[in-house]
Design a protein around this motif. Structure first.
Motif, PDB file in Angstrom:
ATOM      1  N   GLN A 126       0.967  -1.298   0.201  1.00 47.53           N
ATOM      2  CA  GLN A 126      -0.195   0.118   0.028  1.00 47.53           C
ATOM      3  C   GLN A 126       0.839   1.358   0.025  1.00 47.53           C
ATOM      4  OE1 GLN A 126      -2.605   0.367   3.113  1.00 47.53           O
ATOM      5  NE2 GLN A 126      -4.359  -0.785   2.391  1.00 47.53           N
ATOM      6  N   PHE A 127       0.165   2.477  -0.104  1.00 44.36           N
ATOM      7  CA  PHE A 127       1.106   3.472  -0.336  1.00 44.36           C
ATOM      8  C   PHE A 127       1.563   3.842   1.144  1.00 44.36           C
ATOM      9  CE2 PHE A 127       2.229   8.132  -0.075  1.00 44.36           C
ATOM     10  CZ  PHE A 127       2.991   8.214  -1.215  1.00 44.36           C
ATOM     11  N   GLU A 128       0.480   4.163   1.936  1.00 39.16           N
ATOM     12  CA  GLU A 128       0.841   4.479   3.568  1.00 39.16           C
ATOM     13  C   GLU A 128       1.393   3.485   4.379  1.00 39.16           C
ATOM     14  OE1 GLU A 128       1.080   7.461   4.729  1.00 39.16           O
ATOM     15  OE2 GLU A 128      -0.092   8.541   3.245  1.00 39.16           O
ATOM     16  N   GLN A 129       1.015   2.188   4.237  1.00 37.89           N
ATOM     17  CA  GLN A 129       1.094   1.242   5.452  1.00 37.89           C
ATOM     18  C   GLN A 129       1.698   0.155   4.776  1.00 37.89           C
ATOM     19  OE1 GLN A 129      -2.659  -0.029   6.687  1.00 37.89           O
ATOM     20  NE2 GLN A 129      -2.950   1.427   8.213  1.00 37.89           N
ATOM     21  N   LYS A 130       2.587  -0.281   5.977  1.00 36.38           N
ATOM     22  CA  LYS A 130       3.201  -1.751   5.574  1.00 36.38           C
ATOM     23  C   LYS A 130       2.349  -3.023   5.502  1.00 36.38           C
ATOM     24  CE  LYS A 130       6.483  -4.453   8.383  1.00 36.38           C
ATOM     25  NZ  LYS A 130       7.360  -4.871   9.319  1.00 36.38           N
ATOM     26  N   LEU A 131       2.381  -3.539   4.603  1.00 29.50           N
ATOM     27  CA  LEU A 131       1.654  -5.009   4.809  1.00 29.50           C
ATOM     28  C   LEU A 131       2.634  -6.069   4.664  1.00 29.50           C
ATOM     29  CD1 LEU A 131      -1.109  -4.336   1.894  1.00 29.50           C
ATOM     30  CD2 LEU A 131      -1.455  -4.168   4.340  1.00 29.50           C
ATOM     31  N   VAL A 132       2.517  -6.986   3.653  1.00 33.01           N
ATOM     32  CA  VAL A 132       3.646  -8.126   3.545  1.00 33.01           C
ATOM     33  C   VAL A 132       4.908  -7.352   3.158  1.00 33.01           C
ATOM     34  CG1 VAL A 132       4.645 -10.051   2.641  1.00 33.01           C
ATOM     35  CG2 VAL A 132       2.274  -9.636   3.050  1.00 33.01           C
ATOM     36  N   GLY A 133       4.820  -6.244   2.168  1.00 33.14           N
ATOM     37  CA  GLY A 133       6.108  -5.466   1.656  1.00 33.14           C
ATOM     38  C   GLY A 133       6.034  -4.221   2.236  1.00 33.14           C
ATOM     39  N   PRO A 134       6.866  -3.431   1.905  1.00 29.84           N
ATOM     40  CA  PRO A 134       7.101  -2.153   2.371  1.00 29.84           C
ATOM     41  C   PRO A 134       6.259  -0.929   1.985  1.00 29.84           C
ATOM     42  CG  PRO A 134       8.868  -2.523   0.961  1.00 29.84           C
ATOM     43  CD  PRO A 134       8.019  -3.620   1.186  1.00 29.84           C
ATOM     44  N   PRO A 135       5.619  -0.171   2.620  1.00 31.75           N
ATOM     45  CA  PRO A 135       4.937   0.970   2.007  1.00 31.75           C
ATOM     46  C   PRO A 135       5.489   1.601   0.738  1.00 31.75           C
ATOM     47  CG  PRO A 135       5.589   1.555   4.272  1.00 31.75           C
ATOM     48  CD  PRO A 135       6.328   0.417   4.180  1.00 31.75           C
ATOM     49  N   HIS A 136       4.839   1.931  -0.216  1.00 36.76           N
ATOM     50  CA  HIS A 136       5.790   2.605  -1.393  1.00 36.76           C
ATOM     51  C   HIS A 136       6.258   3.991  -0.971  1.00 36.76           C
ATOM     52  CE1 HIS A 136       4.229  -0.638  -3.872  1.00 36.76           C
ATOM     53  NE2 HIS A 136       2.820  -0.076  -4.050  1.00 36.76           N
ATOM     54  N   LYS A 137       5.563   4.729   0.004  1.00 35.75           N
ATOM     55  CA  LYS A 137       6.247   6.096   0.148  1.00 35.75           C
ATOM     56  C   LYS A 137       7.678   6.084   0.732  1.00 35.75           C
ATOM     57  CE  LYS A 137       4.146   6.993   4.837  1.00 35.75           C
ATOM     58  NZ  LYS A 137       4.990   5.926   5.840  1.00 35.75           N
ATOM     59  N   ASP A 138       7.881   4.810   1.196  1.00 32.44           N
ATOM     60  CA  ASP A 138       9.403   4.535   1.988  1.00 32.44           C
ATOM     61  C   ASP A 138      10.485   4.223   0.486  1.00 32.44           C
ATOM     62  OD1 ASP A 138       8.530   5.275   4.122  1.00 32.44           O
ATOM     63  OD2 ASP A 138       8.711   3.222   4.865  1.00 32.44           O
ATOM     64  N   VAL A 139      10.007   3.442  -0.369  1.00 33.81           N
ATOM     65  CA  VAL A 139      10.787   2.981  -1.425  1.00 33.81           C
ATOM     66  C   VAL A 139      10.822   3.545  -2.644  1.00 33.81           C
ATOM     67  CG1 VAL A 139      10.939   0.631  -0.295  1.00 33.81           C
ATOM     68  CG2 VAL A 139       9.163   1.086  -1.972  1.00 33.81           C
ATOM     69  N   LEU A 140       9.820   4.099  -3.159  1.00 30.26           N
ATOM     70  CA  LEU A 140       9.649   4.593  -4.470  1.00 30.26           C
ATOM     71  C   LEU A 140      10.519   5.778  -4.567  1.00 30.26           C
ATOM     72  CD1 LEU A 140       5.944   4.065  -5.665  1.00 30.26           C
ATOM     73  CD2 LEU A 140       7.958   2.786  -6.090  1.00 30.26           C
ATOM     74  N   PRO A 141      10.633   6.761  -3.831  1.00 23.76           N
ATOM     75  CA  PRO A 141      11.562   7.921  -3.757  1.00 23.76           C
ATOM     76  C   PRO A 141      12.880   7.724  -4.813  1.00 23.76           C
ATOM     77  CG  PRO A 141      10.565   8.310  -1.890  1.00 23.76           C
ATOM     78  CD  PRO A 141      10.247   6.822  -2.185  1.00 23.76           C
ATOM     79  N   LYS A 142      13.638   6.563  -4.203  1.00 17.92           N
ATOM     80  CA  LYS A 142      14.897   6.086  -4.831  1.00 17.92           C
ATOM     81  C   LYS A 142      14.756   6.032  -6.371  1.00 17.92           C
ATOM     82  CE  LYS A 142      15.292   1.441  -3.275  1.00 17.92           C
ATOM     83  NZ  LYS A 142      15.468   0.637  -2.290  1.00 17.92           N
ATOM     84  N   TYR A 143      13.446   5.597  -6.859  1.00 10.77           N
ATOM     85  CA  TYR A 143      13.389   5.280  -8.308  1.00 10.77           C
ATOM     86  C   TYR A 143      12.795   6.435  -9.085  1.00 10.77           C
ATOM     87  CZ  TYR A 143      13.921   0.381  -6.960  1.00 10.77           C
ATOM     88  OH  TYR A 143      14.382  -0.834  -6.344  1.00 10.77           O
ATOM     89  N   ILE A 144      12.722   7.654  -8.512  1.00 14.51           N
ATOM     90  CA  ILE A 144      12.427   8.852  -9.240  1.00 14.51           C
ATOM     91  C   ILE A 144      13.385   9.085 -10.546  1.00 14.51           C
ATOM     92  CG2 ILE A 144      11.767  11.261  -9.263  1.00 14.51           C
ATOM     93  CD1 ILE A 144      10.653  10.849  -6.686  1.00 14.51           C
TER      94      ILE A 144
END
Ligand code: HEC
Length: 447
Positions: free
Chosen positions: A380-398
């Protein structure tokens, strides 16, 4: 090597696979050949020195036989030494396109040294033959004393020339081989190898281990090849039983001494490969090479101890197969190491292709739908499910969408706080569509 990088284009996944096969083939031609030339040159020079010092005709004959056998003729030097190395440079330029790895630069430098070294090796070989002619002239046909001294002088000067050339050839070949091994080691360790500059590379322990393996193999291979060539293949060429014994002992001992440290060195090499590139296949070929070397020990012993000359063919092919196993092992390690980069390249290729075809290509696949079916269960964007929340990991791919696509197509272990992400098995275009959807959807919220 900017200009080479400008020459190549991103390639499809299939094409990249083909390049890997071609690379194996090219290395299978180059490595055994250059090993035998190097080993044979050193062996020949060494015996020549001994022979001249002690006026030992067996040593001198051996020195000549070895260098003539290992160099075959000039054409072979070009076909097996120079062409494959050039081809390898081009293949690496393609495989490592846009990656910040200096493999291609080191290979080019290696190419220059190897070429000079090979030319000098052939000069050594020829001047050797010429000095032999002079000496047979001096011994046999001339009665005039002055002429004999003239011929003796010529013989001496060509011999000196031969030895000088031979020494330079060893130096150039050695540096060329060292650089070659450095280059291959950078490719096999790809992003996991922190060296800056040639010297740091050449003296890193990984490169030194590989160099020792190469040198040891060079002598084992040369010893076996000479045994095979003169005791089995061309056995009727040999004149005296005494020389035959000399050749057997000299070659078999060389092979034996250098075969002893090999298993240990290969084990060290296997442990020096980064864990994430060390697949079962890499291990399998490493172990195969090890076992073949043990078998080689046995054959050398049979030849040395019991004069079982027909084992020299077994020995030669066993060692050749051991070398092949090691080459394939390195090749698989390189494929593993560059897997992610290859996906980045083929993704760029797919992008290029769909641009050429017009925007239609990708639009047909809905990134949103794919995301909801294949990813949303874990992210999910905000929350940790099985995988990390997108808001934590996506910035490095901009701005690095192709890296994101590469990750989605082939997830690697990243954050120890999470389990590894399973491979979602998406096609290139699908992965692209998902990546595009993710980046577009969250663009505003990421900043
Ligand atoms: C079965 C659960 C699962 C599914 C399905 C899944 N992921 Fe993941 N994802 C994970 C886990 C777990 C991680 C953390 C992996 C790690 O850090 O090693 C992760 C990490 C990521 C990351 C962060 C990578 C980084 O560089 O840190 C991205 C981006 C991502 N996933 C995208 C996706 C997309 C897109 C899909 C759908 C195609 C998807 N995931 C499907 C579990 C999943």
């Amino acid at each position: 090597m900017e200009f080479l990088d400008n020459l190549v284009l991103p390639q499809s996944a299939e094409h990249i696979e083909l390049l890997h096969y071609m690379l194996s083939l090219v290395l299978i031609l180059f490595i055994p050949f250059i090993s035998i030339v190097f080993g044979g040159l050193v062996l020949s020079l060494n015996h020549k020195r001994k022979g001249m010092k002690n006026s030992d005709s067996n040593s001198l004959k051996y020195a000549k036989d070895v260098i003539q056998f290992v160099t075959v003729n000039n054409g072979v030097g070009v076909i097996l030494g120079i062409v494959p190395l050039l081809t390898a440079i081009l293949i690496f330029a393609q495989l490592l396109h846009t990656a910040q790895v200096s493999t291609v630069g080191y290979l080019t430098l290696s190419f220059l040294f190897v070429t000079v070294g090979l030319i000098m090796t052939y000069v050594y070989r020829h001047s050797f033959v010429i000095s032999q002619i002079f000496s047979s002239v001096a011994e046999n046909n001339i009665s005039d004393q002055n002429a004999i001294t003239e011929v003796e002088k010529l013989k001496f000067s060509t011999q000196t020339l031969a030895v000088q050339n031979g020494k330079w050839a060893v130096l150039f070949l050695f540096i060329g081989i060292w650089l070659f091994i450095g280059a291959i080691t950078t490719a096999a360790n790809f992003s996991k190898f922190d060296v800056s500059g040639v010297l740091q590379l050449l003296f890193s322990y990984k490169v030194l281990i590989n160099l020792l393996i190469f040198i040891s193999f060079a002598f084992v291979l040369t010893g076996s090849a000479v045994l095979f060539g003169y005791l089995y293949w061309k056995e009727n060429l040999l004149i005296t039983e005494e020389y035959k014994n000399f050749l057997r002992t000299a070659s078999a001992k060389t092979a034996l001494y250098f075969a002893v440290p090999l298993p240990f060195l290969i084990a060290l090499n296997l442990f020096s490969i980064p864990e994430s590139f060390l697949s079962g296949t890499v291990f399998f070929y490493g172990i195969t090479a090890l076992l073949l070397i043990f078998l080689g020990w046995h054959f050398i012993y049979m030849i040395l101890q019991y004069k079982k000359y027909n084992y020299s063919a077994h020995l030669f092919f066993t060692i050749i197969f051991a070398v092949l196993a090691l080459i394939i092992k390195d090749q698989v390690a390189i494929t593993n190491a560059t897997a992610t980069h290859s996906i980045v390249l083929s993704t760029q290729f797919d992008e290029m292709l769909s641009e050429l075809r017009g925007a239609g290509g990708i639009a047909e696949i809905s990134g949103k739908e794919l995301y909801e079916v294949r990813c949303a269960s874990c992210h999910q964007f905000e929350q940790k499910l099985v995988g990390p929340p997108h808001k934590d990991v996506l910035p490095k791919y901009i701005g690095k969408e192709s890296q994101l696509v590469a990750f989605i197509r082939n997830p690697v272990k990243i954050d120890p706080a999470y389990p590894p992400m399973p491979n979602p098995g998406l096609k290139p275009q699908e992965a692209e569509a998902v990546a595009k959807y993710l980046m577009e959807t969250y663009k505003e919220r990421l900043n």
